[in-house]
Design a protein around this motif. Structure first.
Motif, mmCIF file in Angstrom:
data_model
loop_
_atom_site.group_PDB
_atom_site.id
_atom_site.type_symbol
_atom_site.label_atom_id
_atom_site.label_comp_id
_atom_site.label_asym_id
_atom_site.label_seq_id
_atom_site.Cartn_x
_atom_site.Cartn_y
_atom_site.Cartn_z
ATOM 1 N N MET A 1 0.836 -1.166 0.000
ATOM 2 C CA MET A 1 0.000 0.000 0.000
ATOM 3 C C MET A 1 0.891 1.242 0.000
ATOM 4 S SD MET A 1 -3.456 -0.572 1.605
ATOM 5 C CE MET A 1 -4.354 -2.043 1.292
ATOM 6 N N SER A 2 0.403 2.295 -0.572
ATOM 7 C CA SER A 2 1.224 3.483 -0.760
ATOM 8 C C SER A 2 1.273 4.364 0.484
ATOM 9 C CB SER A 2 0.673 4.293 -1.932
ATOM 10 O OG SER A 2 -0.637 4.731 -1.638
ATOM 11 N N PHE A 3 2.375 5.063 0.609
ATOM 12 C CA PHE A 3 2.562 6.076 1.635
ATOM 13 C C PHE A 3 2.268 7.405 0.952
ATOM 14 C CE2 PHE A 3 4.864 2.519 3.211
ATOM 15 C CZ PHE A 3 4.907 2.647 4.589
ATOM 16 N N ASP A 4 1.082 7.949 1.184
ATOM 17 C CA ASP A 4 0.650 9.092 0.383
ATOM 18 C C ASP A 4 0.001 10.211 1.185
ATOM 19 O OD1 ASP A 4 -1.638 7.778 1.109
ATOM 20 O OD2 ASP A 4 -2.344 7.402 -0.924
ATOM 21 N N ALA A 92 8.393 5.411 3.784
ATOM 22 C CA ALA A 92 7.896 5.486 2.409
ATOM 23 C C ALA A 92 8.992 5.168 1.405
ATOM 24 C CB ALA A 92 7.307 6.874 2.133
ATOM 25 N N GLU A 112 3.605 -1.104 6.009
ATOM 26 C CA GLU A 112 2.499 -0.895 5.072
ATOM 27 C C GLU A 112 1.578 0.175 5.642
ATOM 28 O OE1 GLU A 112 0.505 -4.633 5.373
ATOM 29 O OE2 GLU A 112 1.992 -5.702 4.184
ATOM 30 N N GLN A 113 1.285 1.212 4.856
ATOM 31 C CA GLN A 113 0.306 2.194 5.305
ATOM 32 C C GLN A 113 -1.090 1.644 5.047
ATOM 33 O OE1 GLN A 113 0.844 6.287 4.171
ATOM 34 N NE2 GLN A 113 -1.215 6.850 4.814
ATOM 35 N N HIS A 115 -5.172 1.915 4.467
ATOM 36 C CA HIS A 115 -6.145 2.789 3.822
ATOM 37 C C HIS A 115 -7.528 2.145 3.893
ATOM 38 C CE1 HIS A 115 -2.309 3.950 1.919
ATOM 39 N NE2 HIS A 115 -2.843 5.155 1.853
#
Length: 153
Positions: A1-4, A92, A112-113, A115
């Motif tokens: 999962m993205s770090f956003d 990230a 893992e971020q 969401h």
């Protein structure tokens, strides 16, 4: 999962500089000396990340919450500040090069971020276990990033 997660526009004051370095040094020493990973009754770990710009290992003491799946949850709260903590950006950049010192040992983990529904479920678990994080969320307009640390290998 993205770090956003982007920085917000307002939030609580965030300590920086020598005072923070000194405080973190004392807490890291307490975590390592206890061998149980508790400081003041709170589960603590030392997060070891690789600096996104420097490539140098960075160590940050953090509280953590056990997740239902056996992983550990950490929160990039920065005490409710408008910006994400530096360690968030290090994760990230290098999510697979993370280690933690916890319970007297060093463990390799993947970050893992969370969401969506996963984040919502974890958030409920976090505020039930540590209500102070709800207070941090109220101080800022950014959504506090929730990170799951999963043991590697």
């Amino acid at each position: 999962m993205s770090f956003d997660t982007q920085a917000g526009t307002h939030g609580a004051w965030q300590p920086r500089g020598r005072a923070l370095q000194w405080m973190n040094g004392v807490i890291k020493l307490m975590i390592r000396r206890s061998g149980r990973g508790k400081v003041g009754g709170v589960d603590m770990l030392v997060l070891r990340t690789i600096g996104r710009k420097s490539g140098v290992e960075r160590q940050t003491p953090l509280s953590w919450i056990p997740a239902a799946d056996g992983s550990r949850l950490i929160i990039a709260s920065a005490w409710g500040g408008s910006g994400n903590p530096d360690w968030y950006y290090n994760l990230a950049a290098h999510p697979d090069q993370v280690r933690i010192d916890v319970n007297g040992e060093t463990v390799g983990v993947r970050a893992e971020q969370l969401h969506g529904a996963d984040r919502a479920d974890a958030w409920q678990q976090i505020v039930a276990a540590a209500p102070r994080f709800a207070g941090y969320q109220e101080k800022t307009d950014r959504e506090l990033p929730l990170i799951r640390l999963v043991t590697r290998g």
